[in-house]
Structures are given as C-alpha cells and as structure tokens.
Design an enzyme around this catalytic site. Structure first.
Site, PDB file in Angstrom:
ATOM      1  N   LEU A  79      52.035  11.941  -7.012  1.00 21.10           N
ATOM      2  CA  LEU A  79      52.357  13.428  -7.077  1.00 21.10           C
ATOM      3  C   LEU A  79      53.783  13.662  -6.442  1.00 21.10           C
ATOM      4  O   LEU A  79      54.346  14.719  -6.904  1.00 21.10           O
ATOM      5  CB  LEU A  79      51.408  14.110  -6.273  1.00 21.10           C
ATOM      6  CG  LEU A  79      49.811  14.165  -6.971  1.00 21.10           C
ATOM      7  CD1 LEU A  79      49.120  14.791  -6.002  1.00 21.10           C
ATOM      8  CD2 LEU A  79      49.815  15.035  -8.334  1.00 21.10           C
ATOM      9  N   ASP A 133      59.263  22.333  10.253  1.00 18.75           N
ATOM     10  CA  ASP A 133      60.003  21.934   9.177  1.00 18.75           C
ATOM     11  C   ASP A 133      59.535  22.880   7.913  1.00 18.75           C
ATOM     12  O   ASP A 133      59.043  22.415   6.827  1.00 18.75           O
ATOM     13  CB  ASP A 133      59.504  20.467   8.869  1.00 18.75           C
ATOM     14  CG  ASP A 133      60.679  19.903   7.926  1.00 18.75           C
ATOM     15  OD1 ASP A 133      61.489  20.514   7.565  1.00 18.75           O
ATOM     16  OD2 ASP A 133      60.192  18.681   7.209  1.00 18.75           O
ATOM     17  N   SER A 169      58.461   9.289   4.495  1.00 24.08           N
ATOM     18  CA  SER A 169      57.671   8.216   5.004  1.00 24.08           C
ATOM     19  C   SER A 169      56.476   7.901   4.262  1.00 24.08           C
ATOM     20  O   SER A 169      55.494   6.986   4.412  1.00 24.08           O
ATOM     21  CB  SER A 169      57.483   8.513   6.258  1.00 24.08           C
ATOM     22  OG  SER A 169      56.722   9.802   6.253  1.00 24.08           O
TER      23      SER A 169
HETATM   24  N1  ATP Z   1      47.745  18.000  -0.837  1.00 27.26           N
HETATM   25  C1  ATP Z   1      48.837  17.928  -1.901  1.00 27.26           C
HETATM   26  N2  ATP Z   1      48.638  18.096  -3.218  1.00 27.26           N
HETATM   27  C2  ATP Z   1      49.568  17.726  -3.955  1.00 27.26           C
HETATM   28  N3  ATP Z   1      50.696  17.288  -4.080  1.00 27.26           N
HETATM   29  C3  ATP Z   1      51.138  16.924  -2.593  1.00 27.26           C
HETATM   30  C4  ATP Z   1      50.120  17.092  -1.682  1.00 27.26           C
HETATM   31  N4  ATP Z   1      50.651  16.665  -0.462  1.00 27.26           N
HETATM   32  C5  ATP Z   1      51.947  16.521  -0.742  1.00 27.26           C
HETATM   33  N5  ATP Z   1      52.098  16.647  -2.156  1.00 27.26           N
HETATM   34  C6  ATP Z   1      53.529  16.110  -2.953  1.00 27.26           C
HETATM   35  O1  ATP Z   1      53.876  14.987  -2.220  1.00 27.26           O
HETATM   36  C7  ATP Z   1      55.310  15.231  -1.618  1.00 27.26           C
HETATM   37  C8  ATP Z   1      55.547  14.696  -0.384  1.00 27.26           C
HETATM   38  O2  ATP Z   1      54.510  15.106   0.556  1.00 27.26           O
HETATM   39  P1  ATP Z   1      54.966  15.315   2.097  1.00 27.26           P
HETATM   40  O3  ATP Z   1      55.978  16.458   2.231  1.00 27.26           O
HETATM   41  O4  ATP Z   1      53.533  15.596   2.682  1.00 27.26           O
HETATM   42  O5  ATP Z   1      55.395  13.785   2.423  1.00 27.26           O
HETATM   43  P2  ATP Z   1      56.349  13.471   3.902  1.00 27.26           P
HETATM   44  O6  ATP Z   1      56.724  12.260   3.776  1.00 27.26           O
HETATM   45  O7  ATP Z   1      55.856  14.160   4.895  1.00 27.26           O
HETATM   46  O8  ATP Z   1      57.713  14.384   3.528  1.00 27.26           O
HETATM   47  P3  ATP Z   1      59.060  14.664   4.366  1.00 27.26           P
HETATM   48  O9  ATP Z   1      59.980  13.590   4.062  1.00 27.26           O
HETATM   49  O10 ATP Z   1      59.192  16.124   3.843  1.00 27.26           O
HETATM   50  O11 ATP Z   1      58.487  14.579   5.875  1.00 27.26           O
HETATM   51  C9  ATP Z   1      55.262  17.049  -1.587  1.00 27.26           C
HETATM   52  O12 ATP Z   1      56.679  17.318  -1.621  1.00 27.26           O
HETATM   53  C10 ATP Z   1      54.142  17.318  -2.797  1.00 27.26           C
HETATM   54  O13 ATP Z   1      55.166  17.075  -3.940  1.00 27.26           O
END
Ligand code: ATP
Length: 433
Positions: free
Chosen positions: A27, A150, A32
C-alpha cells in the site's frame, strides 16, 4: 475495525505471516518500512501490516540503537493514544528475527496527499470536517503526553467513510521521556515543508506548538491545493518559513484566513493553541462546536470498540515489560488480548532454562516427542510433536527482567494429547510452588 473480506474480492495474497495474516499488495512505503494490505486469517478482516526491518548497522551501533528507538517509540506512542476515533488503531504486533510487524486498521481511502492528487483541493466544508477530526485527534494525543511532530498530508489517512486517521508516530515526542526539565523538546524533526520556524532556529521548542504549525500547513495545503511555503531550493523555503510570509489564495473565506494566520504565526508564544482552535469561528457551525459531536460519538463506543478498549487495558498492564521482550526479538503476538489457543503469563523467581526443562518433562510424561527450538538471547522455546511429527503445541519463554519470565503456551491441535494444554499451564504457572 475493517470489514470482512474474502480473498476473491479482487485481492491476491502471496505470503502468510506467522500463520495469521495473508499479505497482499504493497500500500505504501516509508523511510523505514513497507506497508501491506493483509487479511486476518482467523477473522477474515482486512488490515494493514506495517513491516519495519529491525535495524542492522554493523558499523554503527549508535545508528542501530537510534533506529530501534524509533520503532519502540512508535509502538509505545500508538499504545498510549489508543481509543480515539481519529487515531490509527493498532491491532497486533508480531516480530521475527529481522522485522517488526505492526498490524493496523486498514485505511481504505489512502492518504490525504493521494486524495489531493486526485481532486486538486478540498472545498471548505469538506476540509473543515477533516480538520475538526485532526484537531480532535491532536487534542487527545497531547492529553496523553504524546506529541506527533510529523503532521503532514502523507500521515493523514482516510477510512472507507472518508474519515481521518492520524498515523505514523515514528517521530513523536513522548512527554515524560523526551522533553527536557523545562518541558521543551530539542530533537530536530519533521518534514521540511511542514517544519516550524522555532525548529529551524535550533532552539528548544514546545512540541504541542510545533504540531499546531504543521497542522496549519496541512490545512492551508488542503484548501489551497499547494504548500504555503515553497521554493525551488531548501534554503529559500526555510527563509520563507522563518519570515512566516505566505499568501492565501483569493477563494479563502475571511474566517479561514484568520485561522491559518493564527496557526502559521512564526512566534510560538503568540501562536493559537489547540483549545483556542476549537473555539475559532471557522470551526463553529450553527452555534454548535463540531468537537462536541466527536466527543459525544466517542463516548458511546460500539461493542467492538468497547471490547477493544478492554483489551488495551490489559496491554497497558504489560507495557513496562513488553518493550523489553520486543527488544530481545521475541514474537509478541497475542499481546493484544487473549486468544483461545494461546495464553501468556509471567512467572517470577525462575529462569528460562527451568521453564523449558519443566515443559519438556510434562511433554515426555504425555508420551510426546519434545524438541527445543533454537535459543536466542533472553528467549527460547519447546515444541511438542505427536506421532507422525505434527507439532501440536509450543511453549515460548522470554526473560522480562531478572528473575521474571514471560511464558506463552500455544496449541495448534486440541485433539492430540488433550490433557497437555491444562498440564502445561498448571505446571508452568506454579513452577516454583
Ligand atoms: N493503516 C494503513 N492503511 C492503509 N495504508 C497505510 C496504512 N499505514 C500506512 N499506509 C501507507 O503506507 C505509507 C507509509 O506508511 P508510514 O508513513 O506509516 O511509514 P513510515 O516508514 O513511518 O514513513 P515515514 O518515512 O513518513 O516515517 C503511507 O503513506 C500510506 O500510503
């Protein structure tokens, strides 16, 4: 929680995670992590699984430790802020040797950023509805001592009803542990276009006010269709943020201009506070505060939410220990409420070796083949096999703190050796008398 889906609903699942979740398409990806659409095999409910690789930096233990702290922070923060309709709900946590998997409710509507890509910008009534949900979520997390740090359109997700879910607490400041004695945070964080001027000043800052600033950037972007501070190069953008100069598009209503002006005030001391935002004229409709509607809605939770919250209470009791268990790399599944075929309990005054020896003894008395699992630091297991070498039960033990062991007993078959289940629980719970 998600609704029940069958695999035939147009989704193909390629990998099964620890026998519990079928993983489907990716998705999204973060700095990370990789997030998959998935299906809970037990319930058929669609979920999202965020796979975060455990940090491995052979040359830099500091980087590994920092990255690990970030995952632990996200987990701890998510737990602390559960129970609000607009905060992403965490359903389960699993871990393998190399990866931590956070099982989250599925946001079927994607991110607000992707919604913007499709529709350009939001009209004021729609933006107001989403913004109320965001501010209500922030008021809730702040009241739990958590600051997001953030907030950006990529971290605001939409469910199937078009309602907002605040997510990605990876950078958050946890009130008591990450703030200085003066209550101010010092770590630089956030995404460049959303960063508050006081962070660029490299001063200690109030993380709550930083969340107000970045929510102001998000509100501007939602209603304008572009960022308030933008430039071809980063220094140019930072200069604009420093000065706090931006131009509202002509279609903004006077109330919206006023609110955004108060949120994007470069002086954190005079910037509007969350409680004041709730009272701002842009958010008042027909004399009723929309926040009262959210409060009323969340004070009468549906039965599944009540069950969920009761389970979360149990999780909170385990909080001090499960982070330690997580750090030692054990499987944490089942922390989120009891499962019929898996029980967890803590035994005091014993070590892992004696738990596993006792489990082996009980298995042999039952006439089973008993096999030790490969041992990890602070963590080990025993498998019980019936004739034909089918694994029918497992015992896992992990050290929580000195002289305290978390024991997990799981059965995969209840027809073979029916007395084993009770004997293992009794024998291990009362191991030391
Ligand atoms: N619960 C969810 N349901 C659907 N899609 C999701 C969900 N959680 C995350 N995503 C998708 O995955 C992507 C990345 O998730 P997330 O931002 O939590 O990752 P991250 O590694 O923490 O990112 P960042 O680099 O911003 O810290 C989101 O932008 C979204 O497109």
């Amino acid at each position: 929680m998600g609704s029940e889906d069958s695999p035939a609903a147009g989704e193909s699942y390629s990998k099964i995670l620890q026998g519990r979740y079928e993983l489907g398409r990716v998705l999204g990806r973060g700095g990370s992590s990789k997030v998959y659409r998935a299906r809970d095999i037990r319930t058929g409910v669609s979920v999202a699984v965020k796979a975060v690789r455990k940090p491995y930096h052979p040359c830099s233990p500091e980087m590994a430790a920092a990255a690990r702290r970030s995952v632990e922070r996200e987990l701890a923060a998510l737990r602390r802020v559960q129970g609000h309709p607009h905060v992403m709900r965490i359903l389960d946590v699993l871990a393998s040797r190399s990866t931590v998997y956070l099982v989250l409710e599925l946001a079927r509507g994607g991110t607000l950023l992707s919604a913007m890509d499709e529709r350009g910008r939001f009209d004021e009534p729609t933006a107001r509805r989403l913004f109320v949900q965001l501010v209500s979520a922030l008021a809730h997390v702040h009241s739990r001592g958590v600051f997001h740090r953030d907030v950006k359109l990529e971290n605001l997700l939409l469910d199937e009803h078009g309602d907002l879910k605040l997510t990605d607490f990876g950078l958050c400041a946890l009130g008591d542990r990450h703030l200085g004695a003066d209550g101010l945070a010092a770590t630089r964080c956030g995404s460049p276009a959303y960063v508050a001027p006081e962070i660029l000043h490299k001063k200690r800052y109030d993380a709550g006010k930083v969340d107000v600033w970045s929510s102001g950037v998000a509100l501007f972007s939602l209603t304008a269709g572009y960022l308030p501070f933008n430039d071809g190069n980063l220094m140019g953008m930072y200069r604009k943020i420093f000065s706090g100069r931006f131009r509202c598009p002509r279609w903004f209503s006077p109330e919206l201009r006023s609110l955004i002006g108060r949120m994007l005030d470069p002086n954190p001391d005079t910037r509007i506070k969350i409680a004041e935002i709730m009272e701002h004229p842009w958010l008042q409709q027909d004399g009723t505060s929309p926040f009262d509607i959210i409060r009323a809605g969340s004070s009468h939770p549906r039965p599944e939410v009540m069950k969920w919250e009761a389970e979360m209470e149990q999780v909170r009791e385990l909080n001090a220990f499960d982070i330690i268990a997580f750090a030692s790399g054990c499987d944490l599944s089942g922390l989120f409420g009891p499962l019929p075929d898996r029980v967890r309990f803590a035994v005091v005054g014993v070590d892992i070796g004696s738990v596993l020896d006792k489990a082996e003894e009980i298995g042999r008395v039952e006439g089973l083949a008993v096999r030790r699992k490969e041992e990890d630091v602070g963590c080990g297991g025993v498998m019980f096999e019936a004739i034909g070498r089918e694994v029918i039960a497992l015992v896992r033990a992990s050290r929580l703190v000195e002289e305290m062991v978390m024991v997990e007993v799981e059965r995969t078959s209840s027809s073979e050796a029916p007395k084993l289940w009770d004997r293992l629980q009794l024998g291990l719970k009362f191991l030391n008398g």
